[in-house]
Design an enzyme around this catalytic site. Structure first.
Site, short mmCIF file in Angstrom:
data_model
loop_
_atom_site.label_atom_id
_atom_site.label_comp_id
_atom_site.label_asym_id
_atom_site.label_seq_id
_atom_site.Cartn_x
_atom_site.Cartn_y
_atom_site.Cartn_z
N ASP A 237 0.98 -1.08 -0.07
CA ASP A 237 -0.16 0.15 0.04
C ASP A 237 0.83 1.24 -0.22
OD1 ASP A 237 -2.75 0.67 0.19
OD2 ASP A 237 -1.90 1.86 2.25
N GLU A 305 1.82 -0.63 -5.03
CA GLU A 305 0.87 0.39 -5.41
C GLU A 305 1.67 1.77 -5.36
OE1 GLU A 305 -3.04 2.87 -3.91
OE2 GLU A 305 -1.32 2.55 -2.73
C1 NOJ Z 1 -4.51 3.02 -0.95
C2 NOJ Z 1 -5.45 1.97 -0.47
O1 NOJ Z 1 -5.71 1.16 -1.87
C3 NOJ Z 1 -6.67 3.00 -0.20
O2 NOJ Z 1 -7.95 2.02 -0.07
C4 NOJ Z 1 -6.24 3.34 1.37
O3 NOJ Z 1 -7.32 4.36 1.60
C5 NOJ Z 1 -5.11 4.16 1.09
N1 NOJ Z 1 -3.82 3.60 0.42
C6 NOJ Z 1 -4.57 4.46 2.48
O4 NOJ Z 1 -3.94 3.34 3.12
#
Ligand code: NOJ
Length: 588
Positions: A237, A305
């Site tokens: 993440d 990500e």
């Molecule tokens: C990316 C995640 O996919 C999202 O859902 C989340 O709100 C943010 N990061 C913060 O963790």
């Protein structure tokens, strides 16, 4: 005759040197192959997949019970969004304990059972690692609040004195991705207003300070904890956010909402945002890679990500000693326009190949408007961050048609791909969700300016005539399902020729049989110069060439003479030409 290609996947120049290319035989999947280079991974959003106990929230036993559906769909792996202990301020992306399961989702025993059942069905399990921030209810943050300014406990997060005469102003001008200021002031143990802590997201998600060795050690522990239980890796993440520029300097570019996940450096002549894509972040992934490599084969992997631009910066996350995959968000964000798509495909493949990595394609996830809804909107504007009842509404039929074509294109591309639960049913977003149901913190923190991401998180419809469309036994669901979801239910599509579910099954089966994820890719010369056509050739070992052709223009397009249709996203015209917004796979 096949043209030589500039877009050969890494290692294909001299296959004999490349263990990943040795066995490029249709259908064979030897243990030695680097599975992640071509894997199709299905994202499960646990709270919305399947509810086994009737509380209206999906859970781990619900997922386990539905694994045979995923085997039949033909995916290689699943990635599960967080199910760890959490106060759920951001649907579990606020983790209070990284090494335990939240009782809402089940128990550690349920996680073990899920991982084991998946393994029995040949499905690898990836988890979601959330290293940029914890929950404010994590034991370390509680300890930090109870401790003194300057203490070791506070050093695991970014605590700073405020600016202004009495420290009443935030330490810098950073904004939260979810809206508002990125700092919250704490009350010290003696009751006085005290220091501030940084949270790039919600105040209940304090950012870790990755200069702190405790943070490094604890994440290595978490990684080992789950890999030892049988998982094959992690989607990471906010992978581009962990390291902040020294001194936390002000940043005056107005980065709004989720767009601020992009670092705004498209043309390379802007200063880099001090909170995103700092060079120091790569050392962390090198450390994790060493930990994972020690487990040997099959590889345990990391998928970033990282909303980073341009793609030349994004692929730095997948250099050979760092992560394995990084989502190609340029593809997800690309307008439905042939020249743009062709450019993204060609450029992404070339730039990924420059670091020896595959491209990882994706069209939807739990943070973006689903592709069926996105592609049903006018294509001359940036993608919306959620759709509310008062916003322009997508053309549902058009969006579905384009989405089916887009997936048919995506699954022909060499590299890895991710699917988001429900896209195999052609689900649209819920675009008329009453505000009272919205739970995404982005909705509240922007005062409703952003509809937020709830619309793509609505629970799955499994059976049209069952309570909550078969999501759970009680008829409850944490977000209301639109009436129309019944028509998209899995039981309405299973075995029905032409349904979106059957299209996905055919695409995945054919992709595996022909090893399309390993194909050498080059533009299909027959369509050169046709501005509304996306057309590529995939050359694989020991099989005929396969072409993917997509018609994005208003007039039907002729297919190459003698070509055999393998899969088509819609019926062809009576004269066998390719209608508008349709994609086809052909053998040449
Ligand atoms: C990316 C995640 O996919 C999202 O859902 C989340 O709100 C943010 N990061 C913060 O963790």
């Amino acid at each position: 005759m096949t043209q030589p290609s500039l877009l050969d996947p890494p290692g294909t120049d001299s296959p004999s040197d490349d263990p990943t290319h040795l066995e490029s035989v249709s259908g064979s999947r030897p243990e030695t192959h680097d599975w992640w280079r071509e894997a199709v991974t299905y994202q499960i959003y646990p709270r919305s997949f399947a509810d086994s106990d009737g509380d209206g929230l999906g859970d781990l036993p619900g997922i386990t019970a539905r694994l045979p559906y995923l085997r039949d769909l033909g995916v290689d792996a699943i990635w599960m969004s967080p199910f760890y202990c959490s106060p759920m301020a951001d649907a579990g992306y606020d983790v209070a304990d990284y090494r335990d399961v939240d009782p809402l989702f089940g128990s550690i025993a349920d996680a073990d059972a899920l991982i084991e059942s998946a393994a029995d069905l040949g499905i690898k399990v990836l988890l979601d690692l959330v290293p940029n921030h914890s929950s404010d209810e994590h034991v370390w943050f509680r300890q930090a609040l109870a401790a003194e300014p300057g203490s070791l406990e506070r050093a695991r997060y970014h605590f700073r004195d405020g600016r202004g005469e009495h420290g009443e102003l935030p330490p810098n001008n950073w904004k939260s991705v979810f809206g508002g200021v990125a700092w919250t002031r704490v009350t010290e143990a003696d009751g006085t207003p005290g220091q501030w802590y940084l949270h790039l997201f919600d105040p209940k998600q304090p950012d870790f300070d990755w200069d702190n060795p405790d943070v490094h050690a604890d994440f290595v522990r978490t990684i080992a904890f789950w890999v030892d239980r049988g998982v094959y890796g992690f989607r990471v993440d906010v992978a581009h956010g962990l390291v902040k520029a020294a001194g936390l300097p002000d940043w005056d570019v107005d980065l709004e909402l989720l767009q601020s996940w992009r670092d705004g450096d498209q043309d390379g002549d802007q200063p880099r945002a001090p909170m995103w894509d700092q060079d120091g972040v790569h050392e962390i992934y090198r450390e994790w890679r060493r930990v994972l490599d020690a487990y040997g084969k099959p590889a345990r992997i990391l998928c970033a990500e990282a909303w980073v631009e341009p793609v030349e910066r994004a692929v730095r996350y997948i250099r050979s000693d760092e992560m394995h995959q990084t989502f190609n968000f340029d593809f997800l964000e690309c307008a439905w326009q042939a020249t743009k798509l062709n450019h993204v495909i060609e450029h992404s493949l070339a730039v990924s190949a420059s670091v020896g990595a595959p491209t990882t394609w994706v069209l939807s996830n739990h943070d973006v408007v689903r592709q069926t809804s996105r592609l049903g909107l006018p294509q001359d504007r940036p993608r919306p961050h959620g759709i509310g009842a008062g916003d322009p509404q997508p053309d549902r039929a058009l969006g579905l048609r384009r989405a089916r074509a887009a997936t048919t294109l995506m699954l022909a591309l060499p590299g890895a791909a991710y699917l988001y639960q429900g896209e195999e049913l052609g689900l649209p977003d819920s675009t008329d969700l009453p505000d009272s149901y919205r739970q995404d913190p982005a909705f509240a923190r922007t005062g409703g300016k952003s509809a937020g991401r709830d619309g793509c998180r609505v629970p799955m419809p499994w059976a049209k005539d069952a309570p909550s469309f078969g999501f759970g036994p009680s008829g409850q669901s944490w977000l209301p399902q639109p009436e129309v979801y019944g028509d998209y239910a899995a039981d309405q599509q299973e075995g029905r020729p032409g349904s979106t579910l059957e299209l996905y099954r055919s695409l995945l089966q054919t992709r595996h049989q022909l090893a399309l994820g390993r194909g050498r890719f080059s533009p299909l010369e027959a369509y050169a110069g046709q501005p509304d056509v996306v057309a590529w050739r995939s050359k694989g070992a020991e099989r005929d060439d396969v072409a993917v052709v997509v018609n994005l223009g208003p007039a039907p397009v002729r297919l190459p003479p003698g070509a055999q249709v393998l899969v088509a996203s819609e019926a062809l015209c009576d004269d066998s030409s390719l209608p508008t917004d349709t994609a086809v796979w052909l053998t040449l």
